[in-house]
Design a protein around this motif. Structure first.
Motif, mmCIF file in Angstrom:
data_model
loop_
_atom_site.group_PDB
_atom_site.id
_atom_site.type_symbol
_atom_site.label_atom_id
_atom_site.label_comp_id
_atom_site.label_asym_id
_atom_site.label_seq_id
_atom_site.Cartn_x
_atom_site.Cartn_y
_atom_site.Cartn_z
ATOM 1 N N THR A 173 6.480 12.808 -8.729
ATOM 2 C CA THR A 173 7.803 13.248 -8.278
ATOM 3 C C THR A 173 8.818 13.164 -9.419
ATOM 4 O OG1 THR A 173 8.353 11.015 -7.514
ATOM 5 C CG2 THR A 173 7.380 12.515 -5.896
ATOM 6 N N VAL A 174 8.325 13.218 -10.639
ATOM 7 C CA VAL A 174 9.182 13.078 -11.819
ATOM 8 C C VAL A 174 10.251 14.161 -11.821
ATOM 9 C CG1 VAL A 174 9.223 13.126 -14.348
ATOM 10 C CG2 VAL A 174 7.360 11.984 -13.151
ATOM 11 N N ASN A 175 11.468 13.755 -12.178
ATOM 12 C CA ASN A 175 12.596 14.671 -12.251
ATOM 13 C C ASN A 175 13.016 14.821 -13.704
ATOM 14 O OD1 ASN A 175 14.640 16.326 -11.459
ATOM 15 N ND2 ASN A 175 16.020 14.684 -10.864
ATOM 16 N N PRO A 176 13.141 16.039 -14.252
ATOM 17 C CA PRO A 176 12.878 17.305 -13.613
ATOM 18 C C PRO A 176 11.380 17.595 -13.555
ATOM 19 C CG PRO A 176 13.704 17.691 -15.832
ATOM 20 C CD PRO A 176 13.650 16.212 -15.609
ATOM 21 N N PRO A 177 10.909 18.411 -12.697
ATOM 22 C CA PRO A 177 11.605 19.270 -11.758
ATOM 23 C C PRO A 177 11.880 18.622 -10.408
ATOM 24 C CG PRO A 177 9.311 19.844 -11.718
ATOM 25 C CD PRO A 177 9.472 18.722 -12.724
ATOM 26 N N GLY A 178 11.281 17.494 -10.102
ATOM 27 C CA GLY A 178 11.526 16.856 -8.812
ATOM 28 C C GLY A 178 10.245 16.701 -8.016
ATOM 29 N N ASN A 179 9.936 17.677 -7.178
ATOM 30 C CA ASN A 179 8.747 17.646 -6.319
ATOM 31 C C ASN A 179 8.764 16.502 -5.316
ATOM 32 O OD1 ASN A 179 7.613 19.917 -7.609
ATOM 33 N ND2 ASN A 179 6.834 18.611 -9.236
ATOM 34 N N GLU A 180 9.933 16.178 -4.793
ATOM 35 C CA GLU A 180 10.024 15.097 -3.805
ATOM 36 C C GLU A 180 9.286 15.422 -2.521
ATOM 37 O OE1 GLU A 180 12.756 16.466 -5.198
ATOM 38 O OE2 GLU A 180 13.980 14.878 -6.067
ATOM 39 N N THR A 181 8.997 16.698 -2.273
ATOM 40 C CA THR A 181 8.331 17.049 -1.027
ATOM 41 C C THR A 181 6.965 16.385 -0.919
ATOM 42 O OG1 THR A 181 7.557 19.135 -1.988
ATOM 43 C CG2 THR A 181 9.551 19.214 -0.635
ATOM 44 N N ARG A 182 6.351 16.032 -2.022
ATOM 45 C CA ARG A 182 5.072 15.312 -1.969
ATOM 46 C C ARG A 182 5.262 13.950 -1.309
ATOM 47 N NH1 ARG A 182 3.678 17.000 -8.110
ATOM 48 N NH2 ARG A 182 3.081 19.133 -7.646
ATOM 49 N N ALA A 183 6.318 13.274 -1.648
ATOM 50 C CA ALA A 183 6.615 11.982 -1.028
ATOM 51 C C ALA A 183 7.074 12.182 0.416
ATOM 52 C CB ALA A 183 7.686 11.240 -1.831
ATOM 53 N N ILE A 184 7.846 13.227 0.659
ATOM 54 C CA ILE A 184 8.321 13.511 2.010
ATOM 55 C C ILE A 184 7.150 13.779 2.941
ATOM 56 C CG2 ILE A 184 9.560 15.213 3.413
ATOM 57 C CD1 ILE A 184 11.639 15.341 1.183
ATOM 58 N N ASP A 185 6.124 14.510 2.467
ATOM 59 C CA ASP A 185 4.946 14.776 3.297
ATOM 60 C C ASP A 185 4.329 13.469 3.793
ATOM 61 O OD1 ASP A 185 5.232 17.512 2.835
ATOM 62 O OD2 ASP A 185 3.725 17.543 1.235
ATOM 63 N N LEU A 186 4.182 12.514 2.902
ATOM 64 C CA LEU A 186 3.589 11.216 3.246
ATOM 65 C C LEU A 186 4.475 10.447 4.230
ATOM 66 C CD1 LEU A 186 1.557 8.906 2.881
ATOM 67 C CD2 LEU A 186 2.818 8.248 0.832
ATOM 68 N N ILE A 187 5.743 10.323 3.903
ATOM 69 C CA ILE A 187 6.668 9.569 4.747
ATOM 70 C C ILE A 187 6.818 10.221 6.119
ATOM 71 C CG2 ILE A 187 9.069 8.802 4.996
ATOM 72 C CD1 ILE A 187 7.470 7.235 2.912
ATOM 73 N N GLU A 188 6.886 11.538 6.145
ATOM 74 C CA GLU A 188 7.054 12.249 7.411
ATOM 75 C C GLU A 188 5.864 12.010 8.340
ATOM 76 O OE1 GLU A 188 8.934 16.497 8.628
ATOM 77 O OE2 GLU A 188 7.412 16.546 7.064
ATOM 78 N N ALA B 203 0.827 -1.207 0.000
ATOM 79 C CA ALA B 203 0.000 0.000 0.000
ATOM 80 C C ALA B 203 0.865 1.261 0.000
ATOM 81 C CB ALA B 203 -0.937 -0.004 1.201
ATOM 82 N N LEU B 204 1.945 1.249 0.775
ATOM 83 C CA LEU B 204 2.844 2.402 0.818
ATOM 84 C C LEU B 204 3.503 2.621 -0.540
ATOM 85 C CD1 LEU B 204 4.325 4.681 2.214
ATOM 86 C CD2 LEU B 204 5.941 2.990 3.119
ATOM 87 N N THR B 205 3.974 1.561 -1.149
ATOM 88 C CA THR B 205 4.599 1.674 -2.472
ATOM 89 C C THR B 205 3.609 2.216 -3.487
ATOM 90 O OG1 THR B 205 6.113 -0.139 -1.982
ATOM 91 C CG2 THR B 205 5.799 0.414 -4.306
ATOM 92 N N GLN B 206 2.380 1.724 -3.457
ATOM 93 C CA GLN B 206 1.350 2.206 -4.385
ATOM 94 C C GLN B 206 1.078 3.690 -4.162
ATOM 95 O OE1 GLN B 206 -1.723 -0.624 -3.430
ATOM 96 N NE2 GLN B 206 -1.206 -1.923 -5.189
ATOM 97 N N ALA B 207 0.982 4.106 -2.899
ATOM 98 C CA ALA B 207 0.730 5.510 -2.587
ATOM 99 C C ALA B 207 1.872 6.393 -3.080
ATOM 100 C CB ALA B 207 0.523 5.692 -1.088
ATOM 101 N N LEU B 208 3.097 5.942 -2.898
ATOM 102 C CA LEU B 208 4.253 6.715 -3.360
ATOM 103 C C LEU B 208 4.301 6.797 -4.881
ATOM 104 C CD1 LEU B 208 6.935 5.463 -0.824
ATOM 105 C CD2 LEU B 208 6.049 7.795 -1.014
ATOM 106 N N LEU B 209 3.959 5.715 -5.546
ATOM 107 C CA LEU B 209 3.985 5.714 -7.011
ATOM 108 C C LEU B 209 2.905 6.618 -7.608
ATOM 109 C CD1 LEU B 209 4.775 1.971 -7.735
ATOM 110 C CD2 LEU B 209 6.253 3.949 -8.146
ATOM 111 N N ARG B 210 1.844 6.862 -6.868
ATOM 112 C CA ARG B 210 0.774 7.747 -7.346
ATOM 113 C C ARG B 210 1.183 9.217 -7.314
ATOM 114 N NH1 ARG B 210 -2.499 4.496 -3.808
ATOM 115 N NH2 ARG B 210 -3.414 2.838 -5.029
ATOM 116 N N LEU B 211 2.216 9.539 -6.567
ATOM 117 C CA LEU B 211 2.660 10.928 -6.442
ATOM 118 C C LEU B 211 3.510 11.324 -7.635
ATOM 119 C CD1 LEU B 211 3.711 10.852 -2.687
ATOM 120 C CD2 LEU B 211 1.593 11.761 -3.648
#
Length: 67
Positions: free
Chosen positions: A19-34, A9-17
């Protein structure tokens, strides 16, 4: 996400975000993990590295009364 600690479930949730680089947008994944880490007692800090980008540093067992 039904069970946030379920690895599938976590992997699926992360893959839905997006976060393609460029530009990145990793903060979307960080919000979930945090949020998940905080619920388990971790203390985390972010290290910004650019617009929509950051590193997440999480620690367990810090603070008053920690082993």
């Amino acid at each position: 996400m039904t069970d946030p600690l379920d690895p599938v479930a976590l992997t699926q949730a992360l893959l839905r975000l997006d976060t393609v680089n460029p530009p990145g947008n990793e903060t979307r994944a960080i919000d979930l993990i945090e949020r998940l880490l905080a619920a388990e007692g971790f203390v985390s800090t972010r290290q910004p590295i650019g617009e929509g980008r950051a590193n997440l540093v999480a620690r367990f067992g810090v603070g008053e009364g920690a082993p």
